[in-house]
Enzyme design. Structure first.
Site, PDB file in Angstrom:
ATOM      1  N   LYS A  14     -24.252 -42.800   0.106  1.00 57.91           N
ATOM      2  CA  LYS A  14     -23.922 -42.636   1.522  1.00 57.91           C
ATOM      3  C   LYS A  14     -24.825 -41.627   2.214  1.00 57.91           C
ATOM      4  O   LYS A  14     -25.184 -41.816   3.376  1.00 57.91           O
ATOM      5  CB  LYS A  14     -22.444 -42.325   1.753  1.00 57.91           C
ATOM      6  CG  LYS A  14     -21.917 -41.094   1.050  1.00 57.91           C
ATOM      7  CD  LYS A  14     -20.419 -40.981   1.208  1.00 57.91           C
ATOM      8  CE  LYS A  14     -19.903 -39.660   0.673  1.00 57.91           C
ATOM      9  NZ  LYS A  14     -20.288 -39.368  -0.746  1.00 57.91           N
ATOM     10  N   ARG A 124     -30.375 -37.740 -10.441  1.00 59.86           N
ATOM     11  CA  ARG A 124     -30.778 -37.471  -9.056  1.00 59.86           C
ATOM     12  C   ARG A 124     -31.555 -36.159  -8.950  1.00 59.86           C
ATOM     13  O   ARG A 124     -31.234 -35.173  -9.600  1.00 59.86           O
ATOM     14  CB  ARG A 124     -29.520 -37.397  -8.197  1.00 59.86           C
ATOM     15  CG  ARG A 124     -29.766 -37.102  -6.744  1.00 59.86           C
ATOM     16  CD  ARG A 124     -28.628 -37.568  -5.893  1.00 59.86           C
ATOM     17  NE  ARG A 124     -27.459 -36.703  -5.948  1.00 59.86           N
ATOM     18  CZ  ARG A 124     -26.346 -36.945  -5.274  1.00 59.86           C
ATOM     19  NH1 ARG A 124     -26.223 -38.031  -4.534  1.00 59.86           N
ATOM     20  NH2 ARG A 124     -25.327 -36.115  -5.363  1.00 59.86           N
ATOM     21  N   ARG A 157     -29.276 -30.534  -8.320  1.00 63.37           N
ATOM     22  CA  ARG A 157     -28.136 -29.763  -7.824  1.00 63.37           C
ATOM     23  C   ARG A 157     -27.260 -29.353  -8.998  1.00 63.37           C
ATOM     24  O   ARG A 157     -27.074 -30.122  -9.929  1.00 63.37           O
ATOM     25  CB  ARG A 157     -27.315 -30.629  -6.856  1.00 63.37           C
ATOM     26  CG  ARG A 157     -27.900 -30.695  -5.483  1.00 63.37           C
ATOM     27  CD  ARG A 157     -27.244 -31.757  -4.603  1.00 63.37           C
ATOM     28  NE  ARG A 157     -25.799 -31.835  -4.706  1.00 63.37           N
ATOM     29  CZ  ARG A 157     -25.054 -32.714  -4.004  1.00 63.37           C
ATOM     30  NH1 ARG A 157     -25.640 -33.553  -3.169  1.00 63.37           N
ATOM     31  NH2 ARG A 157     -23.751 -32.740  -4.141  1.00 63.37           N
TER      32      ARG A 157
END
Ligand code: AMP
Length: 210
Positions: A14, A124, A157
Site C-alpha cells: 500500500k 524489503r 527497517r
C-alpha cells in the site's frame, strides 16, 4: 476534501502504491509510518513516544496518533485529494476521523496471503531519504544499497525483521482487520488484489480512484 484510505496488512504494497498515486495522479499522500519515522529521526516528543512501540511491532497508542493526523488534515486545502496510508489502523482511529468530519470517499483494501507478506517484508530495503521501497529479490535497485529515485542510502527497517513482522501481522489481524467490516457497513470498501506485480496492481487501483 477527498480522502482515500489505503488499508491492508504490512507488506501488501500500500505504501508503494500510495507513492505512485501521489506522483502520477498528483494526490497528496500522508503515511503515518513515514511521519512517525521522521519524528524518531528528528528526536521530537512524538518520536520519543513512538520509538519503542514501532520497534516491537506494536501500534502507537490511539491518543498519540489521532490528534497529529486530524491536525494535519485540518491544515490541508478543502479541494485537496489525499491518500491516507496507514491510518486509521484501529476502530477508535476510524471513529476519530469520522468525528472530525473527515469521512473517507473510499477505502481501498489491499489483500495478500501471510506467507507472501513475510517474504516481501523480510527482503524489503527502504531509502533513508525518500522512503522508497526496494526488495533484495523482487525489486533490486540499479546500484546495490542506493536508492534509484534519490540516491539515498538503503537500509532494513528495524521492524522489518522476520520476528517483528510476525508480531505486526498479528497486530494487524487483531486491531486493523476489523476495519474491513466497519467500512463495509458504510459501503466504502473496494478490494484490490495485492499479490501481482506493482504495475498490474496500480492499473487496477487507478480505476477505483476516479
Ligand atoms: P508502516 O510504515 O505503515 O508499516 O508503520 C510502521 C509502524 O508505525 C507500525 O507498525 C506502527 O508501530 C506505527 N504506526 C503507523 N501508523 C500507525 C497508526 N495509524 N496507528 C498506530 N501506529 C501506527
Amino acid at each position: 476534501m477527498k480522502i482515500y484510505v489505503f488499508l491492508g496488512p504490512p507488506g501488501v504494497g500500500k505504501g508503494t502504491q500510495a507513492k505512485r498515486v501521489a506522483d502520477e495522479m498528483k494526490f497528496n499522500h500522508l503515511s503515518t509510518g513515514d511521519l512517525l519515522r521522521a519524528a524518531i529521526k528528528d528526536g521530537t516528543d512524538l518520536g520519543k513516544t513512538a520509538k519503542g512501540f514501532i520497534e516491537k511491532g506494536e501500534l502507537v497508542p490511539d491518543n498519540v496518533i489521532c490528534g497529529v493526523v486530524v491536525e494535519k488534515l485540518r491544515s490541508m486545502g478543502k479541494d485537496s485529494v489525499l491518500v491516507l496510508d496507514g491510518f486509521p489502523r484501529t476502530i477508535p482511529q476510524a471513529d476519530a476521523l469520522g468525528n472530525a468530519s473527515f469521512t473517507p470517499t473510499g477505502v481501498i483494501n489491499f489483500t495478500c496471503p501471510d506467507s507472501m507478506l513475510i517474504e516481501r517484508i523480510a527482503g524489503r530495503r527502504t531509502c533513508k531519504k525518500c522512503s522508497t521501497n526496494f526488495h533484495i529479490k523482487f525489486q533490486l535497485p540499479k546500484k546495490e544499497g542506493v536508492c534509484d529515485a534519490c540516491g539515498g542510502e538503503l537500509y532494513q527497517r528495524k521492524d522489518d525483521t522476520e520476528a517483528v513482522v510476525k508480531e505486526r501481522l498479528q497486530v494487524y489481524q487483531k486491531q486493523t482487520a476489523p476495519l474491513i467490516e466497519y467500512y463495509t457497513k458504510k459501503n466504502l470498501i473496494v478490494n484490490i488484489d495485492g499479490t501481482g506485480k506493482p504495475e498490474a496492481i496500480f492499473a487496477n487501483l487507478k480505476k477505483s480512484l476516479q
